[in-house]
Design a protein around this motif. Structure first.
Motif, PDB file in Angstrom:
ATOM      1  N   ASP A  70      12.188 -16.407 -14.688  1.00 56.45           N
ATOM      2  CA  ASP A  70      11.915 -15.093 -15.278  1.00 56.45           C
ATOM      3  C   ASP A  70      11.582 -14.034 -14.231  1.00 56.45           C
ATOM      4  N   ALA A  71      10.915 -14.441 -13.166  1.00 52.38           N
ATOM      5  CA  ALA A  71      10.381 -13.476 -12.208  1.00 52.38           C
ATOM      6  C   ALA A  71      10.340 -14.097 -10.816  1.00 52.38           C
ATOM      7  N   VAL A  72      10.309 -13.230  -9.821  1.00 52.62           N
ATOM      8  CA  VAL A  72      10.354 -13.653  -8.424  1.00 52.62           C
ATOM      9  C   VAL A  72       9.173 -13.047  -7.675  1.00 52.62           C
ATOM     10  N   ILE A  73       8.517 -13.862  -6.857  1.00 49.45           N
ATOM     11  CA  ILE A  73       7.531 -13.373  -5.899  1.00 49.45           C
ATOM     12  C   ILE A  73       8.133 -13.523  -4.515  1.00 49.45           C
ATOM     13  N   LYS A  93      15.770 -10.172 -12.822  1.00 49.97           N
ATOM     14  CA  LYS A  93      14.448 -10.772 -12.708  1.00 49.97           C
ATOM     15  C   LYS A  93      13.381  -9.705 -12.453  1.00 49.97           C
ATOM     16  N   HIS A  94      12.178  -9.967 -12.931  1.00 52.29           N
ATOM     17  CA  HIS A  94      11.023  -9.178 -12.532  1.00 52.29           C
ATOM     18  C   HIS A  94      10.701  -9.519 -11.071  1.00 52.29           C
ATOM     19  N   VAL A  95      10.150  -8.542 -10.333  1.00 55.25           N
ATOM     20  CA  VAL A  95       9.958  -8.735  -8.895  1.00 55.25           C
ATOM     21  C   VAL A  95       8.566  -8.285  -8.459  1.00 55.25           C
ATOM     22  N   LEU A  96       7.876  -9.162  -7.739  1.00 49.38           N
ATOM     23  CA  LEU A  96       6.685  -8.794  -6.977  1.00 49.38           C
ATOM     24  C   LEU A  96       7.047  -9.007  -5.514  1.00 49.38           C
ATOM     25  N   ALA A  97       7.224  -7.908  -4.779  1.00 45.78           N
ATOM     26  CA  ALA A  97       7.629  -7.971  -3.377  1.00 45.78           C
ATOM     27  C   ALA A  97       6.409  -7.791  -2.491  1.00 45.78           C
ATOM     28  N   GLU A  98       6.257  -8.675  -1.523  1.00 50.69           N
ATOM     29  CA  GLU A  98       5.186  -8.503  -0.563  1.00 50.69           C
ATOM     30  C   GLU A  98       5.357  -7.165   0.162  1.00 50.69           C
ATOM     31  N   GLN A 114      17.076   1.801  -8.061  1.00 50.49           N
ATOM     32  CA  GLN A 114      17.565   0.611  -8.745  1.00 50.49           C
ATOM     33  C   GLN A 114      16.559   0.132  -9.787  1.00 50.49           C
ATOM     34  N   ALA A 115      15.280   0.140  -9.428  1.00 54.96           N
ATOM     35  CA  ALA A 115      14.245  -0.295 -10.365  1.00 54.96           C
ATOM     36  C   ALA A 115      14.159   0.630 -11.570  1.00 54.96           C
ATOM     37  N   ALA A 116      14.333   1.924 -11.340  1.00 51.94           N
ATOM     38  CA  ALA A 116      14.230   2.898 -12.422  1.00 51.94           C
ATOM     39  C   ALA A 116      15.334   2.731 -13.457  1.00 51.94           C
ATOM     40  N   ALA A 117      16.434   2.108 -13.051  1.00 47.77           N
ATOM     41  CA  ALA A 117      17.573   1.937 -13.953  1.00 47.77           C
ATOM     42  C   ALA A 117      17.489   0.650 -14.765  1.00 47.77           C
ATOM     43  N   THR A 118      16.373  -0.070 -14.645  1.00 50.25           N
ATOM     44  CA  THR A 118      16.220  -1.330 -15.373  1.00 50.25           C
ATOM     45  C   THR A 118      14.885  -1.346 -16.105  1.00 50.25           C
ATOM     46  N   ASP A 119      14.733  -2.314 -17.000  1.00 51.00           N
ATOM     47  CA  ASP A 119      13.452  -2.470 -17.689  1.00 51.00           C
ATOM     48  C   ASP A 119      12.603  -3.565 -17.049  1.00 51.00           C
ATOM     49  N   ARG A 120      13.006  -4.040 -15.877  1.00 48.66           N
ATOM     50  CA  ARG A 120      12.270  -5.100 -15.194  1.00 48.66           C
ATOM     51  C   ARG A 120      10.999  -4.550 -14.541  1.00 48.66           C
ATOM     52  N   VAL A 121       9.967  -5.385 -14.461  1.00 46.81           N
ATOM     53  CA  VAL A 121       8.742  -5.037 -13.751  1.00 46.81           C
ATOM     54  C   VAL A 121       9.000  -5.208 -12.260  1.00 46.81           C
ATOM     55  N   CYS A 122       8.870  -4.118 -11.511  1.00 44.15           N
ATOM     56  CA  CYS A 122       9.112  -4.123 -10.070  1.00 44.15           C
ATOM     57  C   CYS A 122       7.853  -3.611  -9.377  1.00 44.15           C
ATOM     58  N   MET A 123       7.201  -4.490  -8.631  1.00 44.50           N
ATOM     59  CA  MET A 123       5.858  -4.225  -8.116  1.00 44.50           C
ATOM     60  C   MET A 123       5.774  -4.610  -6.642  1.00 44.50           C
ATOM     61  N   VAL A 124       4.990  -3.856  -5.886  1.00 44.84           N
ATOM     62  CA  VAL A 124       4.748  -4.162  -4.476  1.00 44.84           C
ATOM     63  C   VAL A 124       3.339  -4.738  -4.340  1.00 44.84           C
ATOM     64  N   ALA A 125       3.182  -5.718  -3.460  1.00 48.08           N
ATOM     65  CA  ALA A 125       1.893  -6.390  -3.286  1.00 48.08           C
ATOM     66  C   ALA A 125       0.974  -5.582  -2.371  1.00 48.08           C
ATOM     67  N   HIS A 126       0.576  -4.406  -2.851  1.00 47.90           N
ATOM     68  CA  HIS A 126      -0.438  -3.614  -2.149  1.00 47.90           C
ATOM     69  C   HIS A 126      -1.806  -4.181  -2.543  1.00 47.90           C
ATOM     70  N   THR A 127      -2.179  -5.283  -1.897  1.00 51.50           N
ATOM     71  CA  THR A 127      -3.328  -6.073  -2.323  1.00 51.50           C
ATOM     72  C   THR A 127      -4.632  -5.289  -2.279  1.00 51.50           C
ATOM     73  N   HIS A 128      -4.746  -4.314  -1.373  1.00 49.93           N
ATOM     74  CA  HIS A 128      -6.002  -3.562  -1.286  1.00 49.93           C
ATOM     75  C   HIS A 128      -6.290  -2.784  -2.575  1.00 49.93           C
ATOM     76  N   ARG A 129      -5.268  -2.393  -3.295  1.00 46.71           N
ATOM     77  CA  ARG A 129      -5.504  -1.695  -4.570  1.00 46.71           C
ATOM     78  C   ARG A 129      -6.236  -2.599  -5.567  1.00 46.71           C
ATOM     79  N   PHE A 130      -6.128  -3.901  -5.368  1.00 43.59           N
ATOM     80  CA  PHE A 130      -6.725  -4.866  -6.285  1.00 43.59           C
ATOM     81  C   PHE A 130      -7.948  -5.552  -5.699  1.00 43.59           C
ATOM     82  N   GLY A 131      -8.184  -5.370  -4.395  1.00 43.03           N
ATOM     83  CA  GLY A 131      -9.346  -5.980  -3.766  1.00 43.03           C
ATOM     84  C   GLY A 131     -10.626  -5.482  -4.396  1.00 43.03           C
ATOM     85  N   PRO A 132     -11.542  -6.367  -4.763  1.00 46.61           N
ATOM     86  CA  PRO A 132     -12.766  -5.955  -5.454  1.00 46.61           C
ATOM     87  C   PRO A 132     -13.550  -4.835  -4.774  1.00 46.61           C
ATOM     88  N   PRO A 133     -13.759  -4.838  -3.438  1.00 46.93           N
ATOM     89  CA  PRO A 133     -14.540  -3.739  -2.847  1.00 46.93           C
ATOM     90  C   PRO A 133     -13.838  -2.394  -2.957  1.00 46.93           C
TER      91      PRO A 133
END
Length: 317
Positions: A70-73, A93-98, A114-133
């Motif tokens: 279903d999806a690719v990391i 496929k949905h994509v989480l790209a490092e 390319q991502a805008a032309a699809t309904d797939r979830v296309c995400m970049v692993a900007h980990t600091h946006r999710f880091g708790p601090p």
């Protein structure tokens, strides 16, 4: 327990970052890594055995063609991200790209189109946006509880030859600007909701064999006057990693990995979880909820434009 079937994942890459994704996925429900697409046969087999992944292959395209994915990391070398992300999107496929999604602005713009032309979830692993601090600082800034004056970010590694964060040999050359500075440039713009930053910087001499600058400093200023100073080095002998000092009107706070401390070393409350688990959890949630994720390709394009400006200012290309 999830009532719906698990999201079936293809993990591409068998290196240090792939292991961090596997660690994070062990803490999340509703997902299963069913296949590994590796780069080195022996390493891929060992990685698959260690993490209990049933299938593994060196043929990324063949893995994408499977109907049980279903999806690719993408946890592959930086130079492969743009091409492999484009392949995955084209395969439906949905994509989480490092991070980084690409090593230049042109490829990033093509990927976003390319991502805008699809309904797939296309995400970049900007980990600091999710880091708790950093998430806690984002909350405090948005609530008016913390007025940022200066973010000082230090990124230190010893990369005088091609080795990863665990000291293992790698087949590709890392990039101080488009990979490591990308984390902090994106963080500053995201914290302040300001992609129209003033930026400047300089790069040290290129390594005679690797051909890349080994040291770099970058300055940024927001439209409201908040400052950021980034110091990056591949010549540092330790400790390694990213160290963030938040100098604000109300306090001075220190962020390292998933912890936040004040100037006296007293631990500060932050959201639960690790940055990687919160990030990978957001990818899975966006797929289930059929919505754009935080750090979508489109949301990260402004950061790529800032990096392109820095690249040109420093004369790197």
């Amino acid at each position: 327990m999830f009532a719906s079937p698990p999201i079936r994942l293809l993990l591409a890459g068998e290196g240090a970052i792939a292991a961090l994704h596997m660690q994070a996925l062990q803490t999340l429900e509703g997902a299963e890594v069913v296949c590994l697409a590796g780069g080195v046969a022996a390493d891929s087999a060992a990685f698959a055995e260690r993490w209990g992944i049933r299938g593994h292959s060196l043929d990324f395209a063949a893995c994408l063609a499977r109907d049980d994915i279903d999806a690719v990391i993408l946890a592959t070398p930086s130079p492969l991200h743009a091409g492999q992300a484009a392949q995955a999107i084209a395969a439906g496929k949905h994509v989480l790209a490092e991070i980084p999604m690409s090593l230049d602005l042109a490829d990033a713009e093509r990927l976003c189109a390319q991502a805008a032309a699809t309904d797939r979830v296309c995400m970049v692993a900007h980990t600091h946006r999710f880091g708790p601090p950093h998430a806690e600082l984002k909350r405090r800034i948005g609530a008016g509880e913390f007025h940022l004056q200066h973010l000082v970010a230090e990124t230190y590694f010893l990369r005088r030859d091609n080795r990863n964060m665990f000291g293992q040999p790698r087949s590709w050359t890392d990039c101080l600007l488009w990979h490591h500075a990308c984390h902090s440039v994106d963080l500053f713009a995201w914290l302040l909701d300001d992609a129209e930053l003033e930026v400047w910087g300089s790069a040290g001499p290129r390594h005679p064999e690797l051909g890349i600058p080994m040291d770099m400093n970058i300055g940024m200023r927001s439209r409201r006057g908040a400052m950021a100073s980034l110091v990056l080095s591949f010549n540092n002998r330790g400790p390694f990693g990213g160290f963030y000092r938040y100098i604000g009107e109300e306090a001075t706070l220190h962020a390292y990995r998933d912890e936040l401390k004040d100037h006296e070393g007293i631990m500060q409350p932050v959201p639960a979880g690790t940055g990687f688990a919160r990030q990978d959890g957001e990818f899975l949630a966006a797929i289930r909820e059929r919505r754009p994720p935080e750090s979508s390709f489109a949301a990260c394009l402004p950061t790529m434009r800032l990096l392109d400006r820095l690249d040109r200012l420093m004369g790197l290309t």
